[in-house]
Design a protein around this motif. Structure first.
Motif, PDB file in Angstrom:
ATOM      1  N   TYR A 248      -5.613 -21.761  43.847  1.00  0.00           N
ATOM      2  CA  TYR A 248      -6.121 -21.314  45.143  1.00  0.00           C
ATOM      3  C   TYR A 248      -6.180 -22.515  46.087  1.00  0.00           C
ATOM      4  CZ  TYR A 248      -7.818 -16.789  43.377  1.00  0.00           C
ATOM      5  OH  TYR A 248      -7.918 -15.516  42.857  1.00  0.00           O
TER       6      TYR A 248
ATOM      7  N   GLN B 154      -8.361 -23.757  49.386  1.00  0.00           N
ATOM      8  CA  GLN B 154      -9.557 -23.461  50.182  1.00  0.00           C
ATOM      9  C   GLN B 154      -9.657 -24.470  51.312  1.00  0.00           C
ATOM     10  OE1 GLN B 154     -13.358 -23.534  48.145  1.00  0.00           O
ATOM     11  NE2 GLN B 154     -14.240 -22.091  49.615  1.00  0.00           N
TER      12      GLN B 154
ATOM     13  N   GLN C 185     -13.478 -21.790  54.952  1.00  0.00           N
ATOM     14  CA  GLN C 185     -12.836 -20.528  54.611  1.00  0.00           C
ATOM     15  C   GLN C 185     -13.005 -20.214  53.129  1.00  0.00           C
ATOM     16  OE1 GLN C 185      -8.759 -20.348  55.956  1.00  0.00           O
ATOM     17  NE2 GLN C 185      -9.224 -21.347  57.899  1.00  0.00           N
ATOM     18  N   GLY C 186     -12.694 -18.963  52.771  1.00  0.00           N
ATOM     19  CA  GLY C 186     -12.677 -18.604  51.365  1.00  0.00           C
ATOM     20  C   GLY C 186     -11.378 -19.019  50.711  1.00  0.00           C
ATOM     21  N   PRO C 187     -11.348 -19.087  49.404  1.00  0.00           N
ATOM     22  CA  PRO C 187     -10.118 -19.468  48.697  1.00  0.00           C
ATOM     23  C   PRO C 187      -8.994 -18.466  48.948  1.00  0.00           C
ATOM     24  CG  PRO C 187     -12.023 -19.602  47.241  1.00  0.00           C
ATOM     25  CD  PRO C 187     -12.468 -18.892  48.472  1.00  0.00           C
TER      26      PRO C 187
ATOM     27  N   GLN D  85      -0.172 -17.206  40.859  1.00  0.00           N
ATOM     28  CA  GLN D  85      -0.823 -16.715  39.647  1.00  0.00           C
ATOM     29  C   GLN D  85       0.202 -16.671  38.524  1.00  0.00           C
ATOM     30  OE1 GLN D  85      -3.016 -13.046  40.119  1.00  0.00           O
ATOM     31  NE2 GLN D  85      -2.803 -12.487  37.959  1.00  0.00           N
TER      32      GLN D  85
ATOM     33  N   ASP E 275       2.462 -13.719  40.769  1.00  0.00           N
ATOM     34  CA  ASP E 275       2.361 -13.569  42.227  1.00  0.00           C
ATOM     35  C   ASP E 275       2.452 -14.948  42.861  1.00  0.00           C
ATOM     36  OD1 ASP E 275       0.257 -11.562  44.415  1.00  0.00           O
ATOM     37  OD2 ASP E 275       1.509 -13.267  44.918  1.00  0.00           O
TER      38      ASP E 275
ATOM     39  N   SER F  74       3.363 -14.878  46.389  1.00  0.00           N
ATOM     40  CA  SER F  74       3.712 -14.399  47.727  1.00  0.00           C
ATOM     41  C   SER F  74       3.141 -15.258  48.847  1.00  0.00           C
ATOM     42  CB  SER F  74       3.252 -12.945  47.894  1.00  0.00           C
ATOM     43  OG  SER F  74       1.858 -12.834  47.662  1.00  0.00           O
ATOM     44  N   GLN F  75       2.064 -15.987  48.600  1.00  0.00           N
ATOM     45  CA  GLN F  75       1.463 -16.807  49.646  1.00  0.00           C
ATOM     46  C   GLN F  75       1.704 -18.299  49.413  1.00  0.00           C
ATOM     47  OE1 GLN F  75      -2.062 -15.061  51.822  1.00  0.00           O
ATOM     48  NE2 GLN F  75      -2.608 -14.525  49.720  1.00  0.00           N
TER      49      GLN F  75
ATOM     50  N   LEU G 235      -8.036 -25.376  44.192  1.00  0.00           N
ATOM     51  CA  LEU G 235      -8.828 -24.900  43.062  1.00  0.00           C
ATOM     52  C   LEU G 235      -7.923 -24.280  42.015  1.00  0.00           C
ATOM     53  CD1 LEU G 235     -11.569 -23.103  45.158  1.00  0.00           C
ATOM     54  CD2 LEU G 235     -11.987 -25.082  43.715  1.00  0.00           C
TER      55      LEU G 235
ATOM     56  N   PRO H 114      -5.470 -10.984  33.085  1.00  0.00           N
ATOM     57  CA  PRO H 114      -5.501 -10.837  34.540  1.00  0.00           C
ATOM     58  C   PRO H 114      -6.490  -9.773  34.992  1.00  0.00           C
ATOM     59  CG  PRO H 114      -3.496  -9.888  33.636  1.00  0.00           C
ATOM     60  CD  PRO H 114      -4.210 -10.547  32.502  1.00  0.00           C
ATOM     61  N   LEU H 115      -7.521 -10.214  35.665  1.00  0.00           N
ATOM     62  CA  LEU H 115      -8.504  -9.361  36.321  1.00  0.00           C
ATOM     63  C   LEU H 115      -8.933  -8.204  35.434  1.00  0.00           C
ATOM     64  CD1 LEU H 115      -7.125  -9.577  39.913  1.00  0.00           C
ATOM     65  CD2 LEU H 115      -9.121 -10.660  38.950  1.00  0.00           C
TER      66      LEU H 115
ATOM     67  N   LEU I 292     -19.510 -16.077  48.371  1.00  0.00           N
ATOM     68  CA  LEU I 292     -18.187 -15.490  48.546  1.00  0.00           C
ATOM     69  C   LEU I 292     -18.105 -14.153  47.844  1.00  0.00           C
ATOM     70  CD1 LEU I 292     -16.272 -18.740  47.631  1.00  0.00           C
ATOM     71  CD2 LEU I 292     -16.090 -17.658  49.858  1.00  0.00           C
TER      72      LEU I 292
ATOM     73  N   ASP J 259     -10.920  -7.072  43.909  1.00  0.00           N
ATOM     74  CA  ASP J 259      -9.730  -6.778  43.113  1.00  0.00           C
ATOM     75  C   ASP J 259      -9.258  -5.409  43.611  1.00  0.00           C
ATOM     76  OD1 ASP J 259      -9.321  -5.878  39.585  1.00  0.00           O
ATOM     77  OD2 ASP J 259      -7.872  -6.070  41.210  1.00  0.00           O
TER      78      ASP J 259
ATOM     79  N   GLN K  41      -3.948  -6.279  41.187  1.00  0.00           N
ATOM     80  CA  GLN K  41      -4.115  -7.246  40.098  1.00  0.00           C
ATOM     81  C   GLN K  41      -4.271  -8.676  40.607  1.00  0.00           C
ATOM     82  OE1 GLN K  41      -4.039  -7.108  36.291  1.00  0.00           O
ATOM     83  NE2 GLN K  41      -5.113  -5.341  37.100  1.00  0.00           N
TER      84      GLN K  41
ATOM     85  N   PHE L  85     -10.362 -13.133  48.467  1.00  0.00           N
ATOM     86  CA  PHE L  85     -11.687 -13.607  48.853  1.00  0.00           C
ATOM     87  C   PHE L  85     -11.967 -13.363  50.326  1.00  0.00           C
ATOM     88  CE2 PHE L  85     -13.589 -16.070  45.414  1.00  0.00           C
ATOM     89  CZ  PHE L  85     -12.540 -16.165  44.520  1.00  0.00           C
ATOM     90  N   GLY L  86     -13.252 -13.118  50.614  1.00  0.00           N
ATOM     91  CA  GLY L  86     -13.717 -13.157  51.993  1.00  0.00           C
ATOM     92  C   GLY L  86     -13.874 -14.601  52.430  1.00  0.00           C
ATOM     93  N   GLN L  87     -14.242 -14.787  53.697  1.00  0.00           N
ATOM     94  CA  GLN L  87     -14.337 -16.141  54.229  1.00  0.00           C
ATOM     95  C   GLN L  87     -15.656 -16.811  53.879  1.00  0.00           C
ATOM     96  OE1 GLN L  87     -15.039 -13.433  55.864  1.00  0.00           O
ATOM     97  NE2 GLN L  87     -15.890 -13.788  57.907  1.00  0.00           N
TER      98      GLN L  87
END
Lengths: 115, 111
Positions: A35, A37, A41-43, A48, A56, A58-59, A91, A98-99, B88, B92, B97, B101-103
């Motif tokens: 991640y 951060q 801001q949030g992470p 992944q 993933d 994509s970002q 991070l 996974p999740l 935070l 999901d 999957q 996160f929010g800010q």
């Protein structure tokens, strides 16, 4: 149980230089995350891995960022060339699966300042 | 793009007061997590909520998941300086999957 280990903790580089961050996840955790951060801001998920495969990315700014997890354990994240806007905390996190309700454990982060 | 909006972004209150922070989205979550992050450290998981309408308590912290699983709240009773940190929420989203996160809400409890 040892947590997620990251190094280096702090790094200052000049723009256009390169930098690499290392992560050792919790033993037995198949899923590894990087991640970014930015301050205030949030992470944001960059990439992944599930074992040594990418789930993933994509970002992930692929023109300058790369990551690998060759043996499905440790991972490295590289930035080349760095830009000022890459200044952030990177991070690393891991989870058993996974999740799906599995807990994600974060490392303390690698702080990057690009000047 | 799935987005999580947290409010307020900043909150500074006196010790002993109560507070609530919110996490909202237009999308449905499979699960939602709340983390606390202290300076120089990574986020640490506080709770995971999965079922719509679920309420979980962690000492003075009460977490609620909306009935439609699109929003959540964190309520702190009798806040203490040790509660100071960045809170935070992370969702999901169904089928995604991955954790978004929010800010964050930066909370400061003044003695």
């Amino acid at each position: 149980e040892a947590g997620v280990a990251q190094s280096p903790r702090y790094k200052i580089i000049e723009k256009r230089q390169s930098v690499a961050f290392w992560c050792n996840p919790i033993s037995g955790h198949a899923t590894l995350y990087w991640y970014q951060q930015i301050l205030g801001q949030g992470p944001k998920l960059l990439i992944q891995f599930q074992n040594n495969g990418v789930v993933d990315d994509s970002q992930l700014p692929k023109d300058r960022f790369s990551a690998e997890r060759l043996k499905g354990v440790d991972s490295t994240l590289k930035i080349q060339p760095a830009k000022l806007e890459d200044s952030a905390v990177y991070l690393c996190a891991s989870s058993l699966l996974p999740l799906g309700g599995n807990t994600i454990y974060f490392g303390e982060g690698s702080w990057l300042t690009v000047v | 793009t799935q987005l999580l909006e947290q409010s307020p972004q900043f909150l500074s209150i006196q010790e002993g007061e109560n507070l609530t922070v919110y996490c909202n989205s237009s999308s449905v979550f499979s699960s939602l997590q709340w983390y606390r992050q202290e300076p120089g450290e990574g986020p640490v998981l506080l709770v995971t909520v999965v079922t719509g309408g679920e309420v979980k308590k962690l000492k003075r912290l009460t977490f609620q998941f909306g009935d439609a699983r699109k929003d959540s709240s964190l309520h702190i009773t009798a806040a203490q300086p040790g509660d100071t940190g960045l809170y935070l929420c992370a969702g999901d989203f169904q089928g995604a999957q991955k954790l978004v996160f929010g800010q964050g809400t930066r909370l400061t409890i003044n003695p």
